[in-house]
Design an enzyme around this catalytic site. Structure first.
Site, PDB file in Angstrom:
ATOM      1  N   ASN A 179       0.960  -1.267  -0.232  1.00 13.78           N
ATOM      2  CA  ASN A 179      -0.188   0.641  -0.261  1.00 13.78           C
ATOM      3  C   ASN A 179       1.011   1.516  -0.114  1.00 13.78           C
ATOM      4  O   ASN A 179       1.679   1.606   0.994  1.00 13.78           O
ATOM      5  CB  ASN A 179      -1.005  -0.061   1.030  1.00 13.78           C
ATOM      6  CG  ASN A 179      -2.363   1.373   0.976  1.00 13.78           C
ATOM      7  OD1 ASN A 179      -1.725   1.941   0.691  1.00 13.78           O
ATOM      8  ND2 ASN A 179      -2.737   1.009   1.914  1.00 13.78           N
ATOM      9  N   GLY A 201       0.349   4.931   0.304  1.00 11.11           N
ATOM     10  CA  GLY A 201      -0.166   5.266   1.304  1.00 11.11           C
ATOM     11  C   GLY A 201       0.541   4.927   2.662  1.00 11.11           C
ATOM     12  O   GLY A 201       1.119   6.260   3.186  1.00 11.11           O
ATOM     13  N   ASP A 258      -1.623  -4.002  11.358  1.00 11.12           N
ATOM     14  CA  ASP A 258      -2.998  -4.575  11.609  1.00 11.12           C
ATOM     15  C   ASP A 258      -3.617  -3.839  11.832  1.00 11.12           C
ATOM     16  O   ASP A 258      -3.695  -2.732  12.875  1.00 11.12           O
ATOM     17  CB  ASP A 258      -3.399  -6.571  11.941  1.00 11.12           C
ATOM     18  CG  ASP A 258      -4.248  -6.490  11.168  1.00 11.12           C
ATOM     19  OD1 ASP A 258      -5.144  -6.462  10.209  1.00 11.12           O
ATOM     20  OD2 ASP A 258      -5.279  -7.125  11.562  1.00 11.12           O
TER      21      ASP A 258
END
Length: 206
Positions: free
Chosen positions: A14, A16, A76
Site C-alpha cells: 500500500n 499510502g 493490522d
C-alpha cells in the site's frame, strides 16, 4: 552501522502506508531506506490467522523479517463497533466475504446496526503496529481512535469505513478530512509514531 545505511521493510504493498511511515520516521530524524513488499515479489500473501490486531501484525512482521533478513514493520487495523460486541474487528477488511470490498463491507455494517439508536452507535478504530528483527526481537504498539457510526456515508476521501465514522468531537466523517488532518489523529498514526521511536532505538543499536 550509520543511520544512512539503515534498511527497513514495511510489510505492505500500500503506497499510502509507505508514505505515512516515511513521514513519521523523518519527523523523528531517522534516515532509513524504506522498502515495500513490491521490492520482494517472491513474498506472497501472508495469512492473517491471529485473533487480535497485535497477533496479525506480528505474524506479518516476522514473516517478512524472516524472508528478507531485514527488520520489518507491519500493522493490522480495523473498526470495532460497540453494538456488534467489537466486531468486525480483525475481520473488517473481509466483513462482507470478499477481502477489500469497501462498499460491500460498509453496506453490510450499516444494515446490521440500522435499528441501533443514535446514542448507542459508538465505535473505535484500532491499529497494532509491530516491529520484528531477523533475530526474533519484537515490539508492538497499539493505537485507537474513538467515535460513532452515522447512518449514511458522507465524504469522498479516505477508504474503508471512513465515510460512516465520525471521530469524537465531530461532526465530520473521516472521509471529509484532508489526508494530513486525518493522519494527525488516526489510530494508525497513534500506533506508528511511538513505534517509530522504538525502531530508531533498536536499529541504531544494530
Amino acid at each position: 552501522m550509520s543511520a544512512s545505511a539503515l534498511r527497513l521493510v514495511l510489510a505492505t504493498r500500500n503506497p499510502g502506508k509507505i508514505r505515512e511511515l516515511r513521514g513519521i520516521l523523518a519527523d523523528i530524524g531517522l534516515d532509513v531506506e524504506l522498502l515495500s513488499l513490491d521490492e520482494f515479489p517472491a513474498i506472497g500473501d501472508i495469512p492473517e490467522t491471529g485473533l487480535t490486531f497485535a497477533e496479525n501484525a506480528l505474524i506479518k512482521a516476522h514473516a517478512v523479517a524472516s524472508a528478507t533478513g531485514l527488520p520489518a514493520v507491519a500493522d493490522d487495523s480495523g473498526l470495532c463497533v460497540d453494538a456488534l460486541s467489537g466486531m468486525p474487528g480483525v475481520f473488517s477488511a473481509r466483513w462482507a466475504g470478499g477481502h477489500g470490498d469497501d462498499k460491500a463491507n460498509l453496506d453490510l455494517l450499516l444494515a446490521q446496526i440500522s435499528d441501533v439508536p443514535d446514542g448507542r452507535r459508538g465505535a473505535h478504530f484500532a491499529c497494532a503496529a509491530a516491529l520484528a528483527l531477523p533475530s526474533g526481537t519484537e515490539r508492538v504498539v497499539e493505537g485507537t481512535m474513538s467515535g460513532a457510526i452515522i447512518r449514511e456515508p458522507r465524504g469522498t476521501g479516505g477508504f474503508g469505513y471512513d465515510p460512516i465514522f465520525v471521530p469524537e468531537g465531530g461532526p465530520r466523517t473521516l472521509a471529509e478530512y484532508g489526508a494530513e488532518e486525518k493522519n494527525a489523529i488516526s489510530h494508525r498514526s497513534r500506533a506508528f509514531r511511538p513505534l517509530a521511536s522504538i525502531v530508531a532505538e533498536l536499529l541504531r543499536a544494530m
